[in-house]
Design a protein around this motif. Structure first.
Motif, PDB file in Angstrom:
ATOM      1  N   THR A 323       0.828  -1.209   0.000  1.00 38.04           N
ATOM      2  CA  THR A 323       0.000   0.000   0.000  1.00 38.04           C
ATOM      3  C   THR A 323       0.860   1.255   0.000  1.00 38.04           C
ATOM      4  N   SER A 324       2.057   1.141   0.592  1.00 43.99           N
ATOM      5  CA  SER A 324       2.988   2.274   0.615  1.00 43.99           C
ATOM      6  C   SER A 324       4.403   1.731   0.781  1.00 43.99           C
ATOM      7  N   ALA A 325       5.159   2.227   1.736  1.00 41.83           N
ATOM      8  CA  ALA A 325       6.567   1.858   1.870  1.00 41.83           C
ATOM      9  C   ALA A 325       6.736   0.438   2.398  1.00 41.83           C
ATOM     10  N   VAL A 326       7.873  -0.160   2.049  1.00 41.63           N
ATOM     11  CA  VAL A 326       8.286  -1.430   2.641  1.00 41.63           C
ATOM     12  C   VAL A 326       9.438  -1.137   3.616  1.00 41.63           C
ATOM     13  N   GLN A 327      10.077  -2.194   4.139  1.00 44.65           N
ATOM     14  CA  GLN A 327      11.126  -1.984   5.134  1.00 44.65           C
ATOM     15  C   GLN A 327      12.391  -2.766   4.812  1.00 44.65           C
ATOM     16  N   TRP A 328      12.512  -3.265   3.557  1.00 48.07           N
ATOM     17  CA  TRP A 328      13.622  -4.147   3.243  1.00 48.07           C
ATOM     18  C   TRP A 328      14.525  -3.618   2.130  1.00 48.07           C
ATOM     19  N   LYS A 329      14.311  -2.376   1.713  1.00 49.90           N
ATOM     20  CA  LYS A 329      15.143  -1.793   0.661  1.00 49.90           C
ATOM     21  C   LYS A 329      16.122  -0.780   1.253  1.00 49.90           C
ATOM     22  N   PRO A 330      17.191  -0.466   0.518  1.00 53.87           N
ATOM     23  CA  PRO A 330      18.079   0.610   0.988  1.00 53.87           C
ATOM     24  C   PRO A 330      17.340   1.936   1.142  1.00 53.87           C
ATOM     25  N   LEU A 331      16.376   2.176   0.251  1.00 53.77           N
ATOM     26  CA  LEU A 331      15.529   3.360   0.340  1.00 53.77           C
ATOM     27  C   LEU A 331      14.082   2.893   0.326  1.00 53.77           C
ATOM     28  N   ASN A 332      13.363   3.156   1.411  1.00 53.24           N
ATOM     29  CA  ASN A 332      11.975   2.710   1.534  1.00 53.24           C
ATOM     30  C   ASN A 332      11.036   3.892   1.343  1.00 53.24           C
ATOM     31  N   ALA A 333      10.827   4.215   0.062  1.00 57.72           N
ATOM     32  CA  ALA A 333       9.983   5.355  -0.288  1.00 57.72           C
ATOM     33  C   ALA A 333       8.517   5.007  -0.099  1.00 57.72           C
ATOM     34  N   ARG A 334       7.737   5.978   0.367  1.00 60.36           N
ATOM     35  CA  ARG A 334       6.296   5.764   0.493  1.00 60.36           C
ATOM     36  C   ARG A 334       5.599   6.117  -0.811  1.00 60.36           C
ATOM     37  N   LYS A 335       4.347   5.752  -0.921  1.00 57.24           N
ATOM     38  CA  LYS A 335       3.553   6.135  -2.085  1.00 57.24           C
ATOM     39  C   LYS A 335       2.847   7.455  -1.799  1.00 57.24           C
ATOM     40  N   ARG A 336       2.860   8.311  -2.811  1.00 60.78           N
ATOM     41  CA  ARG A 336       2.184   9.594  -2.698  1.00 60.78           C
ATOM     42  C   ARG A 336       0.711   9.465  -3.046  1.00 60.78           C
ATOM     43  N   HIS A 337      -0.028  10.528  -2.804  1.00 59.49           N
ATOM     44  CA  HIS A 337      -1.468  10.506  -3.052  1.00 59.49           C
ATOM     45  C   HIS A 337      -1.735  10.127  -4.507  1.00 59.49           C
ATOM     46  N   GLY A 338      -2.552   9.151  -4.697  1.00 61.23           N
ATOM     47  CA  GLY A 338      -2.930   8.688  -6.027  1.00 61.23           C
ATOM     48  C   GLY A 338      -2.144   7.487  -6.499  1.00 61.23           C
ATOM     49  N   GLU A 339      -0.994   7.216  -5.888  1.00 64.69           N
ATOM     50  CA  GLU A 339      -0.154   6.126  -6.382  1.00 64.69           C
ATOM     51  C   GLU A 339      -0.668   4.751  -5.969  1.00 64.69           C
ATOM     52  N   LEU A 340      -1.283   4.643  -4.812  1.00 67.64           N
ATOM     53  CA  LEU A 340      -1.841   3.349  -4.406  1.00 67.64           C
ATOM     54  C   LEU A 340      -2.913   2.911  -5.397  1.00 67.64           C
ATOM     55  N   LEU A 341      -3.850   3.815  -5.704  1.00 66.53           N
ATOM     56  CA  LEU A 341      -4.912   3.495  -6.657  1.00 66.53           C
ATOM     57  C   LEU A 341      -4.341   3.301  -8.054  1.00 66.53           C
ATOM     58  N   ARG A 342      -3.455   4.212  -8.469  1.00 67.20           N
ATOM     59  CA  ARG A 342      -2.892   4.109  -9.818  1.00 67.20           C
ATOM     60  C   ARG A 342      -2.143   2.798 -10.018  1.00 67.20           C
ATOM     61  N   ASP A 343      -1.282   2.446  -9.058  1.00 60.70           N
ATOM     62  CA  ASP A 343      -0.504   1.215  -9.209  1.00 60.70           C
ATOM     63  C   ASP A 343      -1.410   0.002  -9.274  1.00 60.70           C
ATOM     64  N   SER A 344      -2.402  -0.051  -8.397  1.00 60.68           N
ATOM     65  CA  SER A 344      -3.303  -1.206  -8.368  1.00 60.68           C
ATOM     66  C   SER A 344      -4.077  -1.322  -9.667  1.00 60.68           C
ATOM     67  N   LEU A 345      -4.584  -0.207 -10.176  1.00 54.86           N
ATOM     68  CA  LEU A 345      -5.343  -0.255 -11.420  1.00 54.86           C
ATOM     69  C   LEU A 345      -4.423  -0.466 -12.623  1.00 54.86           C
ATOM     70  N   ALA A 346      -3.160  -0.082 -12.496  1.00 55.65           N
ATOM     71  CA  ALA A 346      -2.198  -0.395 -13.563  1.00 55.65           C
ATOM     72  C   ALA A 346      -2.009  -1.900 -13.677  1.00 55.65           C
ATOM     73  N   HIS A 347      -1.980  -2.613 -12.551  1.00 58.41           N
ATOM     74  CA  HIS A 347      -1.899  -4.072 -12.600  1.00 58.41           C
ATOM     75  C   HIS A 347      -3.131  -4.643 -13.308  1.00 58.41           C
ATOM     76  N   VAL A 348      -4.312  -4.080 -13.026  1.00 57.35           N
ATOM     77  CA  VAL A 348      -5.517  -4.516 -13.735  1.00 57.35           C
ATOM     78  C   VAL A 348      -5.377  -4.222 -15.226  1.00 57.35           C
ATOM     79  N   ALA A 349      -4.856  -3.049 -15.544  1.00 59.29           N
ATOM     80  CA  ALA A 349      -4.647  -2.680 -16.948  1.00 59.29           C
ATOM     81  C   ALA A 349      -3.736  -3.663 -17.661  1.00 59.29           C
ATOM     82  N   MET A 350      -2.851  -4.313 -16.913  1.00 63.79           N
ATOM     83  CA  MET A 350      -1.902  -5.271 -17.494  1.00 63.79           C
ATOM     84  C   MET A 350      -2.386  -6.714 -17.356  1.00 63.79           C
TER      85      MET A 350
END
Length: 722
Positions: A323-350
């Motif tokens: 849904t947002s950041a993870v904890q296992w990368k060198p840089l654990n960036a969070r998702k900004r507003h709109g990215e959770l929905l966009r990413d999820s629907l992008a998977h549907v698009a694919m």
């Protein structure tokens, strides 16, 4: 090669059993039971309709050898079923309980140095251990016998992310099985010695009992690359055999419920030969975690394209993402507003018909406590949970519109991917240790998008002859059979684009003689109309030397240049030029060539290029041969600004446009790739989702066209009649 299992999609507990599956991993055993009812209330609020249950619950199910406790699992399954939430029930074998490791330490794997991989993390077991397999299959049998007829359990989740911690095992069990694997593969010790080139460095063996694992041989030693590649294949096969053993125990008792396991296909997680694994699941599942930075969306689409191809264009299951950041990368960036929905629907698009996360409730303790979840530490009154609910509403709308079951429409270009070339490019005995097959696949995928087109990522082992163009980026390993497939494809009218460092070795890691690329005993060379004599390798390590070479078309190469000759009827599209070329004696040497072959064409890109240069190559030098390769159907409804392939991608007005087609209609997905607004004209139809998107002035548009303005993270989904 095994037969492809029939695609079988798990049903939901909806009225018709259909819909986009939405939910995530659920770990109720981490929480007191008084929390369970609250979880289910919030799941219903978010429109969750499925959970993956019991993935790491072996200890709770079997607290001691010979002792079973299903009562808690019965209670939570019943609660979920009563709420209309289906269960994807795990075999729970991903991590064994501490009592098993303590009593049977011989199940623990070993690294190449002989160190034991101790318990305490995930998958601390040998896939070749008969002791571990006995306990694991007993667990599978017990679960299947108890839940085969439970209507809430609609699918089986076998294992979890096979190979995450035990992809390579150097134990004595592995040695025993590797010797048997070699005997089955080669049949005779002479055949093995020939395949491994064992006469080099006095490595010949005289029986399969003499075969060794490529364990640590010293700090500066070099492993026999043929042996190492076979060891990679062996590790893949052993884990696949373990999965199949689990699957078969469950399927024999519960034959009516489909089985899957979650792959790990993303930029830096492609450890298995998933094209091979895809034939052994009833529906393809994948875990995808976003790659931070400006390549975020493009990398997602590239990875998903490969998943869709492995699924043979059937809908596939996103088993995990964040849904947002993870904890296992060198840089654990969070998702900004709109990215959770966009990413999820992008998977549907694919092509995904299931959108699931790790995990439902964010853990309060343990190694993944700071891994984001659907219900965060902040609780239901949080922006993140509101966005999860927003996604549930959108997926429910797409389900009602008939998206589930529709299939992703293919493009006309296939970028070929090979797990064996990915493994081979990690070899430390190559001219450069900076090769990366999968990253080059990703760069070519992005370049097609930058050029205003779209390609598919397709396994080399798949059937790609229906495409009009195929691309081989850093396809280091090519068998004779695959070289002849390419020859036949080009002769029949196809276009083959071969990247640098492709076709250098066969499947046994033997170099083809007579010049580069030697694949197919010179077949690839003949098709391309070139002959390479030597590689020129650049790098920062050579202080004071030129670190880049220019091409006559303005492009630049910084790693690898092929020094080639061309046949008289080959067209030279670009040469090496300038001071760097003079310094390395490449002035005027062809860098990019095109050669007519039969009714088709073979193009050689003889050096590494940055993504923007590949895009320029596609849109300019190769535009004529690729004119009709962007899509296999006519959906020319988008208006894009002309893309300057050399421009910064963050300011490109670029759209990822995909089409899913089914009996309920045609669904167009338009997703903004960059950070700047973009306007798009689409055929008139029903708007299903419009996020960060407004309708623009359409008065000047052609009939049946509507113009929309999409902002950053914008996504527009429309439906039209088939």
């Amino acid at each position: 090669m095994s037969m492809q299992r029939k695609h079988t999609w798990p049903s939901l507990l909806t009225a018709n059993g259909k819909g986009i599956a939405f939910g995530g991993d659920y770990n109720p055993d981490q929480w007191p039971e008084e929390v369970w009812d609250e979880d289910i209330r919030l799941m219903k609020q978010a429109k969750v309709n499925v959970v993956a249950l019991g993935i790491f619950s072996w200890d709770r199910i079997q607290p001691a050898e010979g002792e079973w406790d299903f009562a808690w699992l019965d209670r939570i399954i019943n609660k979920l079923g009563d709420a209309g939430i289906s269960v994807d029930l795990a075999s729970a074998t991903a991590s064994a309980p501490i009592w098993l490791y303590n009593k049977y330490p011989e199940v623990l794997p070993q690294d190449k140095y002989g160190h034991v991989i101790n318990a305490g993390s995930r998958q601390s077991w040998r896939p070749t251990s008969p002791v571990f397999k006995r306990f694991a299959l007993a667990l599978c049998k017990a679960l299947a016998e108890r839940y085969a007829d439970n209507p809430t359990v609609t699918a089986w989740h076998i294992g979890n992310e096979y190979g995450w911690n035990n992809r390579e095992d150097y134990s004595d069990d592995a040695l025993r099985e590797f010797r048997l694997w070699c005997a089955r593969k080669y049949g005779s010790i002479d055949a093995l010695n020939k395949a491994w080139g064992s006469s080099f460095w006095s490595q010949e063996v005289h029986s399969f009992d003499d075969v060794l694992l490529p364990r640590h041989m010293g700090p500066d030693s070099m492993v026999n690359p043929s042996q190492q590649l076979d060891f990679e294949r062996f590790g893949n096969d052993m884990l696949l055999e373990f999965y199949k053993a689990e699957r078969d125990v469950i399927a024999e008792i519960s034959p009516d419920k489909p089985c899957t396991t979650n792959f790990m296909i993303s930029t830096d997680q492609c450890a298995m030969d998933y094209a091979q694994w895809g034939r052994e699941v009833d529906f393809v599942s994948n875990d995808h975690y976003f790659h931070e930075g400006e390549s975020h969306l493009d990398e997602l689409a590239c990875s998903d394209s490969l998943v869709s191809s492995i699924a043979e264009r059937n809908p596939w299951y996103l088993m995990e993402h964040s849904t947002s950041a993870v904890q296992w990368k060198p840089l654990n960036a969070r998702k900004r507003h709109g990215e959770l929905l966009r990413d999820s629907l992008a998977h549907v698009a694919m092509g995904a018909d299931a959108i699931n996360f790790f995990q439902w409730r964010q853990s309060a303790f343990g190694a993944e406590a700071f891994h984001s979840a659907m219900l965060p530490h902040a609780g239901e009154h949080s922006k993140l949970f509101e966005r999860v609910c927003e996604l549930g509403e959108a997926l429910d709308m797409l389900s009602s519109a008939g998206v589930p079951g529709s299939t992703l429409v293919s493009s006309g270009t296939a970028i070929l991917f090979s797990a064996q070339s990915e493994w081979a490019t990690r070899c430390q005995t190559l001219p450069s240790n900076k090769l990366n097959h999968w990253h080059d696949v990703r760069d070519w995928y992005r370049a097609f998008l930058d050029a205003g087109s779209r390609a598919d990522v397709v396994p080399l082992s798949a059937h790609w002859e229906g495409y009009s163009t195929v691309v081989l980026p850093t396809m280091l390993v090519l068998s004779n059979e695959d070289a002849y497939r390419l020859k036949t494809f080009a002769a029949a009218g196809g276009t083959v684009i071969v990247g640098y460092a492709s076709g250098l070795v066969d499947e046994q890691f033997h170099v083809g003689l007579g010049g580069y690329p030697g694949a197919g005993d010179g077949v690839l060379r003949d098709m391309l109309g070139i002959r390479g004599e030597e590689f020129n390798i650049l790098g920062d390590e050579a202080q004071g030397e030129t670190r880049e070479i220019s091409l006559s078309n303005g492009m630049v190469t910084r790693l690898w240049q092929n020094d080639i000759d061309v046949v008289p009827d080959a067209d030279v599209l670009a040469t090496y030029e300038g001071e760097g070329a003079e310094e390395w004696e490449l002035q005027g040497v062809p860098a990019i060539t095109s050669h007519a072959y039969g009714d088709g064409k073979a193009i050689f890109v003889g050096c590494d290029l940055k993504c923007e240069d590949i895009a320029r190559l596609i849109s300019k030098e190769l535009s004529e041969v690729l004119t009709n390769t962007s899509s296999s159907i006519d959906y020319a409804t988008s208006e894009f600004e002309d893309i300057d392939a050399g421009a910064n991608r963050s300011v490109n007005n670029a759209i990822l446009h995909t089409v899913r087609k089914g009996e309920n209609g045609i669904f167009d997905f338009y997703i903004v790739r960059g950070n700047s607004p973009v306007e798009v004209s689409v055929e008139a139809g029903t708007v299903l989702v419009a996020q960060h998107c407004t309708q623009a002035d359409s008065s000047a548009q052609p009939d049946h066209q509507t113009r929309y303005a999409l902002q950053r993270n914008g996504i527009l989904i429309t439906k039209r009649q088939a």
